[in-house]
Design a protein around this motif. Structure first.
Motif, mmCIF file in Angstrom:
data_model
loop_
_atom_site.group_PDB
_atom_site.id
_atom_site.type_symbol
_atom_site.label_atom_id
_atom_site.label_comp_id
_atom_site.label_asym_id
_atom_site.label_seq_id
_atom_site.Cartn_x
_atom_site.Cartn_y
_atom_site.Cartn_z
ATOM 1 N N GLU A 47 0.826 -1.206 0.000
ATOM 2 C CA GLU A 47 0.000 0.000 0.000
ATOM 3 C C GLU A 47 0.863 1.260 0.000
ATOM 4 O OE1 GLU A 47 -3.410 2.212 -0.213
ATOM 5 O OE2 GLU A 47 -3.292 0.033 -0.303
ATOM 6 N N LEU A 48 1.890 1.295 0.824
ATOM 7 C CA LEU A 48 2.730 2.490 0.905
ATOM 8 C C LEU A 48 3.535 2.700 -0.376
ATOM 9 C CD1 LEU A 48 3.993 2.404 4.603
ATOM 10 C CD2 LEU A 48 1.954 3.489 3.634
ATOM 11 N N ASP A 49 3.939 1.616 -1.031
ATOM 12 C CA ASP A 49 4.596 1.757 -2.335
ATOM 13 C C ASP A 49 3.678 2.467 -3.317
ATOM 14 O OD1 ASP A 49 6.884 0.456 -1.469
ATOM 15 O OD2 ASP A 49 6.369 -1.481 -2.387
ATOM 16 N N ALA A 50 2.404 2.077 -3.333
ATOM 17 C CA ALA A 50 1.447 2.670 -4.261
ATOM 18 C C ALA A 50 1.191 4.134 -3.913
ATOM 19 C CB ALA A 50 0.140 1.879 -4.241
ATOM 20 N N VAL A 51 1.059 4.442 -2.629
ATOM 21 C CA VAL A 51 0.833 5.824 -2.209
ATOM 22 C C VAL A 51 2.016 6.698 -2.602
ATOM 23 C CG1 VAL A 51 0.587 7.332 -0.190
ATOM 24 C CG2 VAL A 51 -0.741 5.212 -0.344
ATOM 25 N N ALA A 53 4.169 6.263 -5.036
ATOM 26 C CA ALA A 53 4.197 6.457 -6.483
ATOM 27 C C ALA A 53 3.148 7.469 -6.935
ATOM 28 C CB ALA A 53 3.974 5.124 -7.192
ATOM 29 N N ALA A 54 2.079 7.583 -6.180
ATOM 30 C CA ALA A 54 1.013 8.512 -6.563
ATOM 31 C C ALA A 54 1.276 9.933 -6.099
ATOM 32 C CB ALA A 54 -0.330 8.019 -6.002
ATOM 33 N N VAL A 55 1.709 10.125 -4.840
ATOM 34 C CA VAL A 55 1.646 11.476 -4.266
ATOM 35 C C VAL A 55 2.965 12.037 -3.754
ATOM 36 C CG1 VAL A 55 -0.739 11.061 -3.581
ATOM 37 C CG2 VAL A 55 1.086 10.724 -1.901
ATOM 38 N N SER A 56 4.082 11.333 -3.877
ATOM 39 C CA SER A 56 5.331 11.862 -3.347
ATOM 40 C C SER A 56 5.854 13.031 -4.185
ATOM 41 C CB SER A 56 6.403 10.768 -3.292
ATOM 42 O OG SER A 56 7.645 11.319 -2.895
ATOM 43 N N ARG A 57 6.086 14.176 -3.536
ATOM 44 C CA ARG A 57 6.714 15.308 -4.232
ATOM 45 C C ARG A 57 8.190 15.048 -4.489
ATOM 46 N NH1 ARG A 57 7.699 19.587 -1.941
ATOM 47 N NH2 ARG A 57 7.162 19.157 0.243
ATOM 48 N N PHE A 58 8.773 14.077 -3.784
ATOM 49 C CA PHE A 58 10.208 13.855 -3.857
ATOM 50 C C PHE A 58 10.598 12.799 -4.886
ATOM 51 C CE2 PHE A 58 9.442 14.765 0.841
ATOM 52 C CZ PHE A 58 9.452 16.137 0.633
ATOM 53 N N ARG A 59 9.608 12.243 -5.578
ATOM 54 C CA ARG A 59 9.875 11.290 -6.651
ATOM 55 C C ARG A 59 9.569 11.943 -7.987
ATOM 56 N NH1 ARG A 59 7.923 5.132 -5.957
ATOM 57 N NH2 ARG A 59 8.027 5.434 -8.213
ATOM 58 N N PRO A 60 10.572 12.142 -8.840
ATOM 59 C CA PRO A 60 10.326 12.804 -10.127
ATOM 60 C C PRO A 60 9.273 12.093 -10.976
ATOM 61 C CG PRO A 60 12.682 12.656 -9.685
ATOM 62 C CD PRO A 60 11.992 11.827 -8.631
ATOM 63 N N ASP A 61 9.139 10.765 -10.783
ATOM 64 C CA ASP A 61 8.221 9.998 -11.618
ATOM 65 C C ASP A 61 6.840 9.830 -10.983
ATOM 66 O OD1 ASP A 61 9.060 8.357 -9.548
ATOM 67 O OD2 ASP A 61 9.184 6.543 -10.776
ATOM 68 N N SER A 62 6.562 10.500 -9.886
ATOM 69 C CA SER A 62 5.260 10.333 -9.238
ATOM 70 C C SER A 62 4.157 11.005 -10.055
ATOM 71 C CB SER A 62 5.276 10.927 -7.831
ATOM 72 O OG SER A 62 5.331 12.341 -7.884
ATOM 73 N N GLY A 72 -1.812 23.024 -17.245
ATOM 74 C CA GLY A 72 -3.230 23.322 -17.323
ATOM 75 C C GLY A 72 -4.027 22.372 -18.186
ATOM 76 N N ARG A 73 -3.395 21.312 -18.698
ATOM 77 C CA ARG A 73 -4.117 20.352 -19.536
ATOM 78 C C ARG A 73 -4.860 19.347 -18.664
ATOM 79 N NH1 ARG A 73 0.971 20.429 -21.696
ATOM 80 N NH2 ARG A 73 1.424 18.415 -20.750
ATOM 81 N N PRO A 74 -6.072 18.950 -19.055
ATOM 82 C CA PRO A 74 -6.770 17.885 -18.325
ATOM 83 C C PRO A 74 -5.939 16.601 -18.353
ATOM 84 C CG PRO A 74 -8.270 19.026 -19.810
ATOM 85 C CD PRO A 74 -6.894 19.497 -20.160
ATOM 86 N N THR A 75 -5.799 15.969 -17.206
ATOM 87 C CA THR A 75 -4.942 14.790 -17.075
ATOM 88 C C THR A 75 -5.699 13.707 -16.331
ATOM 89 O OG1 THR A 75 -2.969 16.197 -16.983
ATOM 90 C CG2 THR A 75 -2.740 13.922 -16.214
ATOM 91 N N GLN A 76 -5.722 12.511 -16.908
ATOM 92 C CA GLN A 76 -6.363 11.391 -16.219
ATOM 93 C C GLN A 76 -5.381 10.808 -15.210
ATOM 94 O OE1 GLN A 76 -7.639 7.820 -18.425
ATOM 95 N NE2 GLN A 76 -9.588 8.015 -17.343
ATOM 96 N N VAL A 77 -5.874 10.514 -14.008
ATOM 97 C CA VAL A 77 -5.025 9.996 -12.943
ATOM 98 C C VAL A 77 -5.513 8.615 -12.525
ATOM 99 C CG1 VAL A 77 -4.487 12.323 -12.135
ATOM 100 C CG2 VAL A 77 -6.396 11.069 -11.103
ATOM 101 N N SER A 78 -4.709 7.936 -11.738
ATOM 102 C CA SER A 78 -5.065 6.606 -11.258
ATOM 103 C C SER A 78 -6.214 6.690 -10.260
ATOM 104 C CB SER A 78 -3.856 5.964 -10.578
ATOM 105 O OG SER A 78 -3.528 6.676 -9.387
ATOM 106 N N GLU A 79 -6.828 5.547 -9.993
ATOM 107 C CA GLU A 79 -7.902 5.506 -9.000
ATOM 108 C C GLU A 79 -7.394 5.923 -7.629
ATOM 109 O OE1 GLU A 79 -9.880 1.781 -8.889
ATOM 110 O OE2 GLU A 79 -10.562 1.858 -10.979
#
Length: 316
Positions: A47-51, A53-62, A72-79
């Motif tokens: 669970e923490l790995d997934a969190v 990857a989704a919300v860390s400001r310190f991971r360039p690939d998040s 400003g472009r509409p962007t689809q995000v994960s569930e």
């Protein structure tokens, strides 16, 4: 993100627990069935790995950093990110914007642009950015998000609390055991508590006032602190709870605010807003009938809503 020294006071009978460090904070799992501890740890790590990857400001690939560069472009995000963002916007509505997920650029301007243990106090303080947006300007339709250009989201406080709730539910569903999850002071429980309840010591450091709390099955707790996650920049002592209206660290009226509620997310929403509201938080929390404990800058303890003056309470 919020941090405290909340911890069980003693090893409870017929339980098993594991401690480790992640996100520069103490993590803990306790389960009522000792054989379930291995599966519980695996559930939480996944669970923490997934969190992260989704919300860390310190991971360039998040995902959160992908949104920051969307111009400003509409962007689809994960569930998962959709759930995390929905929760953050709910917290903003419930607190009249005191807990605002669009403060990311202001946090970075104050120097919190990497793990707090790696911050360099010799770097001059940047000019604080003016507010580019507020939470009400975030367009969110199902899983499509549109941010005003230049906006950086920071879901730290609400995301960690929601992660605690999700971890507790996931471990209980997978193992059937009663479980307490402690993510750096954000505590969630699920399933049946051990005999006598979940006994937790609330203390933000060895020289801080202490409180023994007994959480019943399904109860949760969160602590927001101006003592932890602090750093110096440009000769100023700063902390991570920002007032969205100023872009500065909130006035440290409170050293810590601890709230008990039905979910860690609900508790954290109130505790974070209380740091920002300062003395006004007392009447605001009292009006909601919520159990809370606030330690002011002189280490004087203020209790509200069923947290007795003897500093021991049973939160339900």
């Amino acid at each position: 993100m919020t941090v405290s020294h909340e911890r069980p006071t003693e090893r409870m009978a017929d339980t098993a627990e594991v401690h480790w460090q992640r996100w520069t904070m103490d993590m803990q799992i306790i389960v009522t069935e000792p054989d379930a501890i291995g599966a519980a740890r695996r559930c939480v790590d996944t669970e923490l790995d997934a969190v992260e990857a989704a919300v860390s400001r310190f991971r360039p690939d998040s995902e959160i950093n992908t949104l920051a560069s969307s111009s400003g472009r509409p962007t689809q995000v994960s569930e998962l990110l959709a759930e995390m963002l929905s929760a953050a916007l709910l917290a903003a509505r419930q607190t009249d914007g005191d807990v605002d997920p669009t403060i990311g650029a202001a946090v970075i301007a104050l120097g919190y642009d990497r793990d707090v243990t790696a911050l360099d106090s010799s770097v001059p303080l940047a000019t604080t950015v003016s507010r580019l947006a507020t939470w009400s300007m975030v367009s969110f339709d199902n899983r499509t998000v549109t941010l005003p250009p230049g906006v950086v989201l920071d879901l730290g406080a609400t995301a960690k609390a929601l992660a605690a709730d999700r971890c507790a539910a996931r471990v209980h569903a997978a193992t059937g055991a009663g479980v307490l999850i402690n993510l750096g002071g954000d505590i969630a429980t699920a399933g049946s508590a051990p005999a006598g309840g979940w006994q937790v010591l609330v203390q933000d450091g060895d020289d801080e006032p202490a409180s023994l709390v007994v959480l019943s099955s399904g109860a949760a707790m969160a602590t927001s602190s101006t003592v932890r996650r602090s750093w110096c920049r440009g000769g100023q002592l700063l902390h991570h709870v920002l007032d969205p209206r100023t872009g500065q660290s909130a006035d440290p009226v409170w050293r810590t605010v601890t709230v008990a509620a039905a979910s860690c997310f609900a508790a954290n929403t109130v505790s974070t807003a209380a740091i920002i509201r300062g003395w006004r938080a007392l009447n605001w929390i009292r009006a909601q009938g919520i159990a809370a404990r606030l330690v002011d800058s002189d280490r004087i303890v203020h209790t509200i809503g069923g947290w007795p003056n003897d500093d021991t309470c049973r939160a339900r």
